[in-house]
Scaffold this motif. Structure first.
Motif, PDB file in Angstrom:
ATOM      1  N   LEU A  18      23.023  78.294  83.038  1.00 32.86           N
ATOM      2  CA  LEU A  18      22.684  77.316  81.841  1.00 32.86           C
ATOM      3  C   LEU A  18      23.343  78.138  80.435  1.00 32.86           C
ATOM      4  N   SER A  19      23.188  79.260  80.367  1.00 35.67           N
ATOM      5  CA  SER A  19      23.828  79.785  78.965  1.00 35.67           C
ATOM      6  C   SER A  19      25.284  79.488  78.921  1.00 35.67           C
ATOM      7  N   TYR A  20      26.115  79.114  79.738  1.00 34.34           N
ATOM      8  CA  TYR A  20      27.514  78.685  79.542  1.00 34.34           C
ATOM      9  C   TYR A  20      27.394  77.403  79.543  1.00 34.34           C
ATOM     10  N   LEU A  21      26.506  76.460  80.114  1.00 38.66           N
ATOM     11  CA  LEU A  21      26.558  74.937  79.762  1.00 38.66           C
ATOM     12  C   LEU A  21      26.289  74.701  78.408  1.00 38.66           C
ATOM     13  N   ILE A  22      25.368  75.528  77.878  1.00 37.84           N
ATOM     14  CA  ILE A  22      24.798  75.219  76.219  1.00 37.84           C
ATOM     15  C   ILE A  22      25.530  76.342  75.403  1.00 37.84           C
ATOM     16  N   ASN A  23      26.219  77.340  75.875  1.00 36.24           N
ATOM     17  CA  ASN A  23      26.771  78.194  74.830  1.00 36.24           C
ATOM     18  C   ASN A  23      25.670  79.126  74.306  1.00 36.24           C
ATOM     19  N   LEU A  24      24.673  79.405  74.634  1.00 35.99           N
ATOM     20  CA  LEU A  24      23.920  80.294  74.027  1.00 35.99           C
ATOM     21  C   LEU A  24      22.859  80.985  75.070  1.00 35.99           C
ATOM     22  N   ALA A  25      22.553  82.261  74.543  1.00 36.15           N
ATOM     23  CA  ALA A  25      21.664  82.978  75.481  1.00 36.15           C
ATOM     24  C   ALA A  25      21.032  83.947  74.275  1.00 36.15           C
ATOM     25  N   TYR A  26      19.635  84.579  74.611  1.00 36.40           N
ATOM     26  CA  TYR A  26      18.976  85.505  73.813  1.00 36.40           C
ATOM     27  C   TYR A  26      18.797  86.530  74.436  1.00 36.40           C
ATOM     28  N   PHE A  27      18.865  87.862  73.342  1.00 31.93           N
ATOM     29  CA  PHE A  27      18.692  89.036  73.728  1.00 31.93           C
ATOM     30  C   PHE A  27      18.019  89.886  72.484  1.00 31.93           C
ATOM     31  N   CYS A  28      16.841  90.562  72.928  1.00 32.84           N
ATOM     32  CA  CYS A  28      16.120  91.110  72.051  1.00 32.84           C
ATOM     33  C   CYS A  28      15.678  89.980  70.864  1.00 32.84           C
ATOM     34  N   ASP A  29      15.350  88.838  71.540  1.00 32.01           N
ATOM     35  CA  ASP A  29      14.700  87.689  70.785  1.00 32.01           C
ATOM     36  C   ASP A  29      15.808  86.983  69.776  1.00 32.01           C
ATOM     37  N   LEU A  30      17.029  87.417  69.781  1.00 35.29           N
ATOM     38  CA  LEU A  30      18.228  87.129  68.881  1.00 35.29           C
ATOM     39  C   LEU A  30      19.131  86.093  69.639  1.00 35.29           C
ATOM     40  N   PRO A  31      19.632  85.086  69.133  1.00 30.12           N
ATOM     41  CA  PRO A  31      20.445  84.223  69.688  1.00 30.12           C
ATOM     42  C   PRO A  31      22.024  84.474  69.875  1.00 30.12           C
ATOM     43  N   PHE A  32      22.449  84.302  70.884  1.00 31.72           N
ATOM     44  CA  PHE A  32      24.144  84.777  71.014  1.00 31.72           C
ATOM     45  C   PHE A  32      24.761  83.444  71.391  1.00 31.72           C
ATOM     46  N   TYR A  33      26.092  83.529  71.084  1.00 31.50           N
ATOM     47  CA  TYR A  33      27.012  82.446  71.510  1.00 31.50           C
ATOM     48  C   TYR A  33      27.540  83.262  72.585  1.00 31.50           C
ATOM     49  N   VAL A  34      27.652  82.635  73.905  1.00 35.41           N
ATOM     50  CA  VAL A  34      28.494  83.291  75.044  1.00 35.41           C
ATOM     51  C   VAL A  34      29.085  82.173  75.685  1.00 35.41           C
ATOM     52  N   ASP A  35      30.362  82.376  76.342  1.00 38.78           N
ATOM     53  CA  ASP A  35      31.095  81.534  77.034  1.00 38.78           C
ATOM     54  C   ASP A  35      31.621  82.383  78.386  1.00 38.78           C
ATOM     55  N   GLU A  36      32.473  81.707  79.083  1.00 38.39           N
ATOM     56  CA  GLU A  36      33.061  82.669  80.539  1.00 38.39           C
ATOM     57  C   GLU A  36      33.854  83.623  80.292  1.00 38.39           C
ATOM     58  N   ARG A  37      34.005  84.154  78.885  1.00 36.12           N
ATOM     59  CA  ARG A  37      34.703  85.443  78.633  1.00 36.12           C
ATOM     60  C   ARG A  37      33.708  86.564  78.640  1.00 36.12           C
ATOM     61  N   VAL A  38      32.541  86.372  78.721  1.00 33.59           N
ATOM     62  CA  VAL A  38      31.695  87.560  78.685  1.00 33.59           C
ATOM     63  C   VAL A  38      30.427  87.235  79.626  1.00 33.59           C
ATOM     64  N   MET A  67      32.869  88.933  67.913  1.00 30.42           N
ATOM     65  CA  MET A  67      33.052  88.851  66.370  1.00 30.42           C
ATOM     66  C   MET A  67      32.422  87.531  66.025  1.00 30.42           C
ATOM     67  N   VAL A  68      32.339  86.467  66.939  1.00 31.35           N
ATOM     68  CA  VAL A  68      31.585  85.454  66.593  1.00 31.35           C
ATOM     69  C   VAL A  68      30.187  85.637  66.310  1.00 31.35           C
ATOM     70  N   ASN A  69      29.833  86.567  67.097  1.00 27.61           N
ATOM     71  CA  ASN A  69      28.307  86.926  67.024  1.00 27.61           C
ATOM     72  C   ASN A  69      28.012  87.798  65.931  1.00 27.61           C
ATOM     73  N   VAL A  70      28.987  88.752  65.669  1.00 31.01           N
ATOM     74  CA  VAL A  70      28.593  89.720  64.531  1.00 31.01           C
ATOM     75  C   VAL A  70      28.682  88.769  63.183  1.00 31.01           C
ATOM     76  N   ASP A  71      29.475  87.754  63.056  1.00 30.58           N
ATOM     77  CA  ASP A  71      29.705  86.973  61.958  1.00 30.58           C
ATOM     78  C   ASP A  71      28.409  85.988  61.870  1.00 30.58           C
ATOM     79  N   HIS A  72      28.289  85.519  62.868  1.00 32.36           N
ATOM     80  CA  HIS A  72      26.662  84.622  62.968  1.00 32.36           C
ATOM     81  C   HIS A  72      25.449  85.306  62.309  1.00 32.36           C
ATOM     82  N   HIS A  73      25.529  86.746  62.920  1.00 33.00           N
ATOM     83  CA  HIS A  73      24.210  87.494  62.134  1.00 33.00           C
ATOM     84  C   HIS A  73      24.520  88.149  61.011  1.00 33.00           C
TER      85      HIS A  73
END
Length: 386
Positions: A125-145, A242-248
């Motif tokens: 699911l996280s790859y389908l929507i490019n979104l995952a949560y960790f420690c209650d925080l949102p993160f961009y994810v794709d098949e590179r990670v 870096m996308v996630n660092v920038d986003h936060h």
């Protein structure tokens, strides 16, 4: 992808879905193995109405089609809730009061389109929507990670209590035994099994094998006065980080480094805390992974015959980068048994978790130095075998 693109994608994620009716689905209802699913989706579109209805339906379908739910959650109900609520742009932990709200036809279609993709593609699911949560925080994810799912999140929430002192940002995970007393007694810190030190909070932290950057960023939000280095060998993973660092908005606190383990990190005992979730899947498990896991980058999972190729090196090299009172926290998952077999004379401190998880140990600078000759022996064996 920039942080702005990430934010816009979360607002406009519904554009991902096809607006055609389910009757015009690309699935061939005559000879596809998913012919029954096609019929069930059409029926659900016609006969289901509420959020609660669609969550229940999604749970049933995930189970009926043996979808593996193990990346971010191991609970079909949580996965189904995320599918439905994300499609409706709602908080994934929806208030009970909205569960009986009815969906429009277009909303039904968005929910069922995402469910259909989850089942037929077996893509997480996280790859389908490019979104995952960790420690209650949102993160961009794709098949590179990898998709974030480490139990280390619990340690971060509690600021690694009781090894370090805690402040108001620490979130106690323990609960009072008697619910009737919950208003009278404060929550307590969960006993993960960390050594009681109560040291000053770390000023320098390293997240080794950072991947999406989720651990580094979560650390930065709990230790706001610490500088956090996020290191990884993979350029694609670092782009996501870096996308996630920038986003936060944490570029002032989180430094992203391209490095093969410690190779490009100065060895001057600078870190009071090193956290690492390296590749640790052994060859036997890699050969039998479910389809969902094949979407994840192999180099972020595989770590040799016993899953410990990188862990041996980390244990040997870490003391050169850890302060004398520092702590290394390392996740090895199912390779816990192999690590105990490799070092039978070392009593690793395996940590406990309130919400499930295993295969995470903590080890101090002094312990790393005490057993360094053993770690060196394994590194020599690895080098001789290359």
């Amino acid at each position: 992808m920039s942080a702005e693109d990430f934010q816009n994608q979360q607002l406009d994620h519904n554009e991902y879905f096809d607006e055609d009716d389910f009757e015009n689905s690309e699935l061939d209802s005559q000879d596809s193995e998913f012919a029954a699913l096609h019929s069930e989706l059409v029926e659900a579109h016609e006969q289901l109405f509420s959020i609660r209805d669609f969550i229940r339906f999604a749970v049933t379908q995930l189970r009926n089609y043996d979808v593996v739910v193990a990346q971010g959650t191991t609970d079909e109900f949580a996965e189904a809730s995320a599918i439905v609520l994300h499609s409706l742009s709602l908080d994934w932990a929806a208030n009970e009061q909205i569960l009986d709200c009815r969906l429009t036809n277009s909303e039904k279609q968005m929910v069922l389109s995402l469910l259909e993709a989850r089942i037929t593609d077996r893509k997480p699911l996280s790859y389908l929507i490019n979104l995952a949560y960790f420690c209650d925080l949102p993160f961009y994810v794709d098949e590179r990670v990898l998709i974030p799912r480490s139990p280390v999140a619990e340690l971060i929430r509690q600021q690694f209590y009781p090894y370090f002192e805690v402040n108001e940002l620490a979130k106690p995970l323990g609960t009072v035994m008697n619910a009737a007393m919950a208003n009278e007694q404060p929550a307590v810190f969960y006993d993960h099994g960390l050594e009681v030190k109560q040291l000053s909070q770390p000023e320098r932290i390293l997240d080794l094998c950072t991947g999406s950057g989720c651990i580094a960023i979560a650390l930065a939000t709990r230790f706001v006065d610490a500088l956090v280095d996020a290191a990884d060998i993979d350029k694609g993973a670092l782009e996501v980080a870096m996308v996630n660092v920038d986003h936060h908005d944490l570029s002032h606190q989180v430094n992203v480094i391209e490095s093969d383990l410690f190779a490009k990190i100065p060895a001057d005992h600078q870190y009071e805390l090193i956290v690492t979730n390296p590749p640790y899947v052994d060859a036997a498990i890699m050969a039998d992974l479910p389809p969902e896991f094949l979407y994840e980058p192999e180099q972020a999972l595989a770590a040799g015959q016993d899953g410990l190729d990188l862990v041996h090196r980390i244990l040997f090299e870490a003391p050169d980068y850890l302060s004398p009172e520092g702590l290394l926290v390392c996740e090895v998952g199912d390779s816990e048994w192999a690590l105990n077999q490799a070092y039978p004379d070392i009593q690793f401190d395996w940590l406990r978790f309130a919400h499930g998880g295993h295969g995470v140990f903590a080890i101090t600078y002094d312990e790393l130095m005490e057993h360094r000759a053993l770690f060196a022996r394994y590194v020599e064996l690895l080098d001789d075998g290359q």
